[in-house]
Design an enzyme around this catalytic site. Structure first.
Site, PDB file in Angstrom:
ATOM      1  CG  LEU A  16      77.606  26.629  -2.547  1.00  4.89           C
ATOM      2  CD1 LEU A  16      77.102  26.574  -1.118  1.00  4.89           C
ATOM      3  CD2 LEU A  16      77.147  25.416  -3.335  1.00  4.89           C
ATOM      4  N   PRO A  17      76.386  29.472  -5.855  1.00  2.00           N
ATOM      5  CG  PRO A  17      74.858  28.709  -7.457  1.00  2.00           C
ATOM      6  CD  PRO A  17      75.595  28.277  -6.216  1.00  2.00           C
TER       7      PRO A  17
ATOM      8  CE  LYS B 299      76.125  36.634  -7.015  1.00  2.00           C
ATOM      9  NZ  LYS B 299      77.037  35.644  -6.468  1.00  2.00           N
TER      10      LYS B 299
ATOM     11  CB  THR C 277      79.925  36.807  -4.583  1.00  2.00           C
ATOM     12  OG1 THR C 277      81.263  36.608  -5.029  1.00  2.00           O
ATOM     13  CG2 THR C 277      79.675  38.286  -4.382  1.00  2.00           C
TER      14      THR C 277
ATOM     15  CE  LYS D 285      83.464  39.085  -6.091  1.00  2.00           C
ATOM     16  NZ  LYS D 285      84.351  39.140  -7.226  1.00  2.00           N
TER      17      LYS D 285
HETATM   18  P1  NAD Z   1      78.391  28.196 -11.165  1.00  2.00           P
HETATM   19  O1  NAD Z   1      76.924  28.392 -11.295  1.00  2.00           O
HETATM   20  O2  NAD Z   1      79.201  27.847 -12.375  1.00  2.00           O
HETATM   21  O3  NAD Z   1      78.667  27.031 -10.067  1.00  2.00           O
HETATM   22  C1  NAD Z   1      77.920  26.838  -8.910  1.00  2.00           C
HETATM   23  C2  NAD Z   1      77.923  25.333  -8.589  1.00  2.00           C
HETATM   24  O4  NAD Z   1      77.251  25.142  -7.348  1.00  2.00           O
HETATM   25  C3  NAD Z   1      77.174  24.498  -9.631  1.00  2.00           C
HETATM   26  O5  NAD Z   1      77.967  23.395 -10.029  1.00  2.00           O
HETATM   27  C4  NAD Z   1      75.905  24.056  -8.900  1.00  2.00           C
HETATM   28  O6  NAD Z   1      75.438  22.787  -9.330  1.00  2.00           O
HETATM   29  C5  NAD Z   1      76.413  24.003  -7.472  1.00  2.00           C
HETATM   30  N1  NAD Z   1      75.331  24.120  -6.491  1.00  2.00           N
HETATM   31  C6  NAD Z   1      74.250  24.931  -6.513  1.00  2.00           C
HETATM   32  N2  NAD Z   1      73.497  24.746  -5.408  1.00  2.00           N
HETATM   33  C7  NAD Z   1      74.120  23.788  -4.673  1.00  2.00           C
HETATM   34  C8  NAD Z   1      73.829  23.152  -3.443  1.00  2.00           C
HETATM   35  N3  NAD Z   1      72.743  23.472  -2.737  1.00  2.00           N
HETATM   36  N4  NAD Z   1      74.682  22.193  -3.009  1.00  2.00           N
HETATM   37  C9  NAD Z   1      75.794  21.872  -3.717  1.00  2.00           C
HETATM   38  N5  NAD Z   1      76.117  22.432  -4.905  1.00  2.00           N
HETATM   39  C10 NAD Z   1      75.288  23.375  -5.363  1.00  2.00           C
HETATM   40  O7  NAD Z   1      78.946  29.513 -10.475  1.00  2.00           O
HETATM   41  P2  NAD Z   1      80.462  30.066 -10.505  1.00  2.00           P
HETATM   42  O8  NAD Z   1      80.678  30.863 -11.731  1.00  2.00           O
HETATM   43  O9  NAD Z   1      81.383  28.940 -10.168  1.00  2.00           O
HETATM   44  O10 NAD Z   1      80.386  31.120  -9.283  1.00  2.00           O
HETATM   45  C11 NAD Z   1      80.389  30.688  -7.934  1.00  2.00           C
HETATM   46  C12 NAD Z   1      80.484  31.921  -7.041  1.00  2.00           C
HETATM   47  O11 NAD Z   1      81.683  32.632  -7.344  1.00  2.00           O
HETATM   48  C13 NAD Z   1      79.339  32.932  -7.213  1.00  2.00           C
HETATM   49  O12 NAD Z   1      78.985  33.446  -5.962  1.00  2.00           O
HETATM   50  C14 NAD Z   1      79.953  34.005  -8.106  1.00  2.00           C
HETATM   51  O13 NAD Z   1      79.347  35.280  -7.912  1.00  2.00           O
HETATM   52  C15 NAD Z   1      81.395  33.995  -7.624  1.00  2.00           C
HETATM   53  N6  NAD Z   1      82.370  34.475  -8.616  1.00  2.00           N
HETATM   54  C16 NAD Z   1      82.314  34.041  -9.901  1.00  2.00           C
HETATM   55  C17 NAD Z   1      83.248  34.499 -10.833  1.00  2.00           C
HETATM   56  C18 NAD Z   1      83.200  34.055 -12.281  1.00  2.00           C
HETATM   57  O14 NAD Z   1      83.922  34.632 -13.110  1.00  2.00           O
HETATM   58  N7  NAD Z   1      82.408  33.030 -12.622  1.00  2.00           N
HETATM   59  C19 NAD Z   1      84.233  35.408 -10.432  1.00  2.00           C
HETATM   60  C20 NAD Z   1      84.296  35.808  -9.097  1.00  2.00           C
HETATM   61  C21 NAD Z   1      83.348  35.325  -8.193  1.00  2.00           C
END
Ligand code: NAD
EC number: 1.1.1.31
Length: 337
Positions: free
Chosen positions: A94-95, A284, A132, A207
């Site tokens: 999740l975000p 964030k 994260t 992390k």
């Molecule tokens: P994203 O915003 O693309 O995806 C998040 C998903 O969660 C979305 O599809 C959203 O609809 C869903 N969501 C939000 N609230 C929700 C809820 N209450 N119930 C169910 N689903 C819900 O984010 P991402 O890029 O996939 O990142 C996810 C996590 O991974 C974050 O914590 C980010 O910091 C971490 N991360 C991301 C990357 C990257 O390169 N994108 C790399 C390492 C770590």
């Protein structure tokens, strides 16, 4: 919705073969795709359940997955309660902190559902949160999951969308030895390195510290690449020097922000900073570092300065929020000296 929940309750015997994935965004969709496809290869009676706050996202994932695996036993559910009733393994991606609190602690969330289940089903449940988020929120949620009888690990990832797609992520895991042992074979379907960092919250602490280094390094590489060019250096020559000298780091050798600086690679700057790790997510993560540093009394002057720079970059150029964080180079380039 309730009748679906009842049906899933009757199916509790098959919870052991079922995996639920909650949050199918940029990272989660790639991770779930790897996990499910490798699981089908291992055990052809596996069942998969997906949930995303945006139903179209889950529906699209199922359509794409069925294109590859026609006979896949995969369904979308309406809330985390149904995902918990359906599966003994629940993965969340999740975000950030508010979303994790909502999915785990709300009335139709994972933990109240675990509390309402027979103790044996609850104790046969493993929750893996790869978000994260704030270390303390992660620790609190893990303590609640354990009090409800389940095992839980925090398992944030390093490696970005490319690593998620290739199944080469690094998982930084916090939790008991027993939960780590249960989680490892599942994480191995999505990543290459699985590191046990310590008790609950330790994966998140590792992390956040890593991303503190990364966020600061990306800015200093942008500064050096800009300064070098203004001193008349060719960016490929300068990048070659840094990458073979003491300044070498991932931000320069893989994620260099200057087009043409890495002739044999394709960093986000070569495609208008599209893809990669969004500046909004880096803001964030820098905020998670500066917040936790206040609580722990540990000074982070460079993290504070870097956080301000990313925030100011996005304030001035709002489109940078969703672009790769190496786009901070464009902000510096536009600044008056
Ligand atoms: P994203 O915003 O693309 O995806 C998040 C998903 O969660 C979305 O599809 C959203 O609809 C869903 N969501 C939000 N609230 C929700 C809820 N209450 N119930 C169910 N689903 C819900 O984010 P991402 O890029 O996939 O990142 C996810 C996590 O991974 C974050 O914590 C980010 O910091 C971490 N991360 C991301 C990357 C990257 O390169 N994108 C790399 C390492 C770590």
């Amino acid at each position: 919705m309730r009748s679906t929940a009842r049906l899933l309750r009757h199916a509790s015997r098959s919870r052991a073969n079922s995996i639920s994935f909650v949050g199918l965004g940029r990272m989660g969709s790639e991770m779930a795709s790897n996990l499910f496809s490798k699981r089908i290869a291992d055990e052809n009676n596996s069942r998969f359940v997906v949930f995303d706050a945006v139903p179209e996202v889950a529906a699209r994932f199922i359509i794409e997955f069925r294109k590859q695996f026609h006979s896949a036993n995969i369904t979308a559910v309406d809330n985390p309660e149904e995902a918990t009733l359906a599966s003994g393994t629940i993965i969340t991606m999740l975000p950030s902190s508010p979303h994790v609190r909502q999915v785990y602690l709300d009335s139709s969330g994972i933990i109240p559902t675990l509390r309402s289940m027979p103790p044996l089903d609850a104790s046969n449940t493993l929750c893996i949160d790869s978000t994260t988020l704030d270390v303390q929120v992660g620790r609190d949620v893990a303590a609640e999951a354990q009090a409800a009888g389940a095992g839980m690990v925090d398992a944030p990832v390093s490696g970005g969308v490319t690593g998620a797609k290739a199944g080469t992520l690094s998982f930084l895991v916090g939790g008991s030895e027993q939960s780590f042992t249960r989680a490892s074979p599942i994480l191995a379907h999505m990543g290459q390195r699985i590191i046990h960092c310590g008790p609950a919250g330790s994966g998140l602490a590792a992390k956040i510290c890593n991303n503190l280094v990364l966020g600061v390094e990306q800015i200093v590489v942008a500064e050096a690449m800009l300064l070098g060019q203004r001193l008349g250096l060719d960016p490929a020559v300068l990048a070659g020097v840094i990458n073979n000298s003491t300044g070498a780091c991932w931000s320069s050798s893989v994620n260099n922000p200057v087009p043409g600086a890495l002739p044999d690679k394709s960093p986000p700057c070569e495609r208008g900073f599209e893809g990669g790790f969004a500046t909004g997510l880096m803001i964030k993560d820098m905020g998670l570092a500066t917040d936790v540093s206040k609580e722990s009394g540990s000074p982070v002057p460079l993290a504070e300065a870097a956080e301000k720079i990313y925030i100011e970059a996005v304030r001035r150029y709002p489109e940078l929020s969703r672009k790769d964080f190496s786009a901070v180079y464009e902000y510096l380039e536009g600044m008056k000296r």
